[in-house]
Motif scaffolding. Structure first.
Motif, PDB file in Angstrom:
ATOM      1  N   UNK A  88     -39.930  -6.836  -5.091  1.00 62.43           N
ATOM      2  CA  UNK A  88     -41.039  -7.663  -5.626  1.00 62.43           C
ATOM      3  C   UNK A  88     -42.372  -6.942  -5.829  1.00 62.43           C
ATOM      4  N   UNK A  89     -42.382  -5.962  -5.059  1.00 59.48           N
ATOM      5  CA  UNK A  89     -43.807  -5.307  -5.161  1.00 59.48           C
ATOM      6  C   UNK A  89     -43.847  -4.140  -5.993  1.00 59.48           C
ATOM      7  N   UNK A 104     -32.903 -24.166  -4.071  1.00 64.53           N
ATOM      8  CA  UNK A 104     -33.536 -24.653  -5.264  1.00 64.53           C
ATOM      9  C   UNK A 104     -35.086 -24.035  -5.028  1.00 64.53           C
ATOM     10  N   UNK A 105     -35.687 -24.169  -3.852  1.00 63.41           N
ATOM     11  CA  UNK A 105     -37.063 -23.918  -3.589  1.00 63.41           C
ATOM     12  C   UNK A 105     -37.082 -22.391  -3.927  1.00 63.41           C
ATOM     13  N   UNK A 106     -36.029 -21.681  -3.376  1.00 64.15           N
ATOM     14  CA  UNK A 106     -36.047 -20.275  -3.456  1.00 64.15           C
ATOM     15  C   UNK A 106     -36.308 -19.778  -4.931  1.00 64.15           C
ATOM     16  N   UNK A 107     -35.206 -20.547  -5.641  1.00 60.30           N
ATOM     17  CA  UNK A 107     -35.067 -20.228  -7.112  1.00 60.30           C
ATOM     18  C   UNK A 107     -36.602 -20.463  -7.928  1.00 60.30           C
ATOM     19  N   UNK A 108     -37.081 -21.540  -7.262  1.00 60.24           N
ATOM     20  CA  UNK A 108     -38.588 -21.723  -8.081  1.00 60.24           C
ATOM     21  C   UNK A 108     -39.439 -20.793  -7.706  1.00 60.24           C
ATOM     22  N   UNK A 109     -39.484 -20.462  -6.368  1.00 62.45           N
ATOM     23  CA  UNK A 109     -40.279 -19.177  -6.040  1.00 62.45           C
ATOM     24  C   UNK A 109     -40.120 -17.850  -6.942  1.00 62.45           C
ATOM     25  N   UNK A 110     -38.959 -17.664  -7.428  1.00 62.70           N
ATOM     26  CA  UNK A 110     -38.627 -16.434  -8.123  1.00 62.70           C
ATOM     27  C   UNK A 110     -39.318 -16.592  -9.576  1.00 62.70           C
ATOM     28  N   UNK A 111     -39.806 -17.927  -9.755  1.00 63.87           N
ATOM     29  CA  UNK A 111     -40.789 -17.829 -11.136  1.00 63.87           C
ATOM     30  C   UNK A 111     -41.869 -16.990 -11.036  1.00 63.87           C
ATOM     31  N   UNK A 112     -42.380 -16.640  -9.929  1.00 65.31           N
ATOM     32  CA  UNK A 112     -43.509 -15.748  -9.688  1.00 65.31           C
ATOM     33  C   UNK A 112     -43.218 -14.254 -10.086  1.00 65.31           C
ATOM     34  N   UNK A 129     -45.278 -14.261  -3.308  1.00 59.00           N
ATOM     35  CA  UNK A 129     -44.401 -13.251  -3.472  1.00 59.00           C
ATOM     36  C   UNK A 129     -43.999 -12.741  -1.856  1.00 59.00           C
ATOM     37  N   UNK A 130     -45.059 -12.748  -1.191  1.00 60.43           N
ATOM     38  CA  UNK A 130     -45.071 -12.667   0.717  1.00 60.43           C
ATOM     39  C   UNK A 130     -43.963 -13.444   1.048  1.00 60.43           C
ATOM     40  N   UNK A 131     -44.266 -14.784   0.547  1.00 59.95           N
ATOM     41  CA  UNK A 131     -43.344 -15.935   1.174  1.00 59.95           C
ATOM     42  C   UNK A 131     -41.891 -15.402   0.643  1.00 59.95           C
ATOM     43  N   UNK A 132     -41.678 -15.209  -0.561  1.00 60.16           N
ATOM     44  CA  UNK A 132     -40.173 -14.974  -0.799  1.00 60.16           C
ATOM     45  C   UNK A 132     -39.825 -13.572  -0.103  1.00 60.16           C
ATOM     46  N   UNK A 133     -40.332 -12.797  -0.182  1.00 60.34           N
ATOM     47  CA  UNK A 133     -40.205 -11.436   0.535  1.00 60.34           C
ATOM     48  C   UNK A 133     -39.727 -11.716   2.056  1.00 60.34           C
TER      49      UNK A 133
END
Length: 488
Positions: free
Chosen positions: A233-234, A265-273, A162-166
């Motif tokens: 996110x939090x 595509x990687x950003x979308x994948x990180x949204x899975x969490x 989550x911190x990475x996506x944030x």
């Protein structure tokens, strides 16, 4: 160590809400790794091979000359051990492809993830300026954290994802504000973005034709999605779901209008969490759910300690670097070397996607001649060369030479240096370098002379496109570098 783990045990315990999520993320990560290594396999020797633009052996020699025994710490890479032979560079990329396929089918996942991270980290440092992109560090950190995802997710590890996506989203928005760029504050950024981005595809031309009101609304949506939505996110589940939905929507809009390799595509994948298995079960086929077997293990002390170490190092490194960008404080400056050491290993980086917006597109047209009168142009695979060139998709591939040429008109010393090396290799007829081009007009013997012409490119409108068939209008500006640098 045992006492620390015991106190943090609730945060390190297996969280069964993310079993399917973790399985899906690792498969998506495998596909992204696959695209990244496959993209590099076709370019790496031309970029940094022995006859490439910036040979890796020269880079390592200079690093040792200036840094001594600390060179490997500044540029951690397996190539310090194996050597910098072209075959080894190519083999590293090909091995990455093989390992990505192994991860995709779920074989020896943790060992494979460790090797994938080490290989990509090595190529990241080997690639020098050609690998100095935020999507490369995003993949490195996501790949590193995924090593600990094998065996089951836990709250502390989910927080790190989550911190990475944030960071990716919020820092990009905040740096847009702090840049004082008038196109962001004046809501005109999208009036320029589609036309001036590095490698636009056909969707960019159509987006550029949208009414001004919609373009301004798009800027507002961008700032909202980067400055407000990341805090969702939090927050509780419904906010996390909203953050996932809005972020995924933004990434799909970017994919529809931009060639940005694998980052979206990687950003979308990180949204899975931001989701959970309860929601995923209602979307994916039931047969797939039943085939995903539980792979979680009991809490291992080494794995738990490493996650705790990441929990300390990654936020600390990123916050120090972020603070240093905003405040000139002695304590922060003294802490920067520690943060930079962490970042050398591919984690804890800053993100600032398009903090400033280019308002003009300057294209370099490279030409050769044997008599100084008749000139023939070199052609590139994806960057615009001719007004009639069709705007091409290259997702998820990143043609790194084409991309880097976008920066050269700024005439920044770093850009001038690598571009000069590129021109020397073209003049020498290096097969490794000319293989990066779509067309070499002098395949047998290099020309006696080279020149670089600069044109201003702008999209045609619908009427002009219908009349001429051209995607671009061009205006000659002068011969490079004998003209004013592009700004920004």
């Amino acid at each position: 160590m045992e006492s620390i783990i015991a106190r943090l045990k609730p945060l390190l315990d297996y969280d069964d809400r993310y079993q399917i999520i973790s399985w899906l993320f690792l498969r998506l990560l495998a596909l992204i790794y696959l695209s990244a290594f496959a993209s590099l396999a076709s370019q790496i020797t031309g970029l940094v091979g022995s006859q490439g633009i910036l040979p890796l052996d020269n880079h390592f020699a200079l690093a040792q000359q200036h840094l001594g025994d600390q060179a490997w710490l500044r540029f951690p890479s397996i190539f310090w051990l194996t050597g910098t032979d072209d075959g080894l560079l190519q083999s590293a990329a090909l091995l990455g492809i093989l390992l990505s396929l192994m991860l995709l089918i779920g074989r020896w996942q943790r060992s494979v993830l460790i090797l994938l991270f080490l290989l990509y980290l090595s190529l990241y440092h080997a690639g020098q300026v050609f690998m100095n992109f935020q999507w490369d560090t995003l993949l490195l950190e996501a790949g590193f954290l995924s090593i600990f995802l094998v065996g089951g997710a836990n709250p502390l590890l989910i927080f790190l994802f989550d911190w990475l996506l944030f960071r990716l989203r919020f820092m990009s928005g905040l740096f847009k504000l702090f840049s004082n760029d008038p196109s962001w504050s004046g809501f005109t950024a999208l009036n320029y973005y589609f036309e001036t981005q590095p490698l636009p595809h056909i969707g960019a031309w159509y987006a550029h034709q949208l009414p001004d009101l919609l373009l301004k609304a798009g800027v507002g949506l961008t700032l909202f999605s980067e400055l407000i939505v990341p805090f969702f996110i939090f927050l509780p589940r419904k906010f996390r779901l909203a953050a996932a939905g809005i972020t995924i929507l933004m990434q799909l809009l970017i994919i529809a209008t931009s060639n940005h390799n694998f980052i979206n595509f990687l950003t979308i994948a990180l949204c899975l969490f931001l989701l959970d298995d309860k929601l995923i079960k209602s979307i994916v086929p039931a047969r797939l759910v039943t085939n995903i077997k539980s792979t979680h293990n009991s809490v291992g002390s080494i794995r738990s300690f490493m996650i705790i170490l990441c929990f300390i190092a990654i936020p600390t490194s990123s916050l120090i670097s972020f603070s240093a960008k905003l405040w000139d404080h002695s304590v922060i400056k003294q802490s920067l070397p520690l943060a930079e050491t962490v970042q050398h290993f591919g984690i804890g980086h800053l993100y600032h996607i398009f903090p400033t917006m280019q308002t003009e597109r300057h294209e370099l047209i490279i030409q050769g001649s044997n008599d100084g009168r008749a000139w023939r142009s070199y052609q590139f695979n994806y960057k615009p060369d001719d007004a009639t060139d069709r705007l091409r998709f290259n997702l998820p591939h990143q043609p790194r030479l084409d991309w880097m040429l976008w920066f050269v008109p700024t005439q920044h010393p770093v850009q001038i240096y690598w571009f000069d090396q590129f021109m020397r290799q073209v003049k020498a007829g290096s097969p490794s370098v000319t293989s990066l081009l779509a067309r070499n007009p002098y395949p047998d013997t290099p020309p006696k002379y080279l020149r670089v012409l600069v044109y201003r490119y702008s999209f045609t409108n619908s009427e002009e496109k219908a009349d001429t068939g051209h995607w671009w209008k061009t205006e000659f500006l002068g011969e490079f570098p004998h003209l004013s640098p592009r700004s920004p």
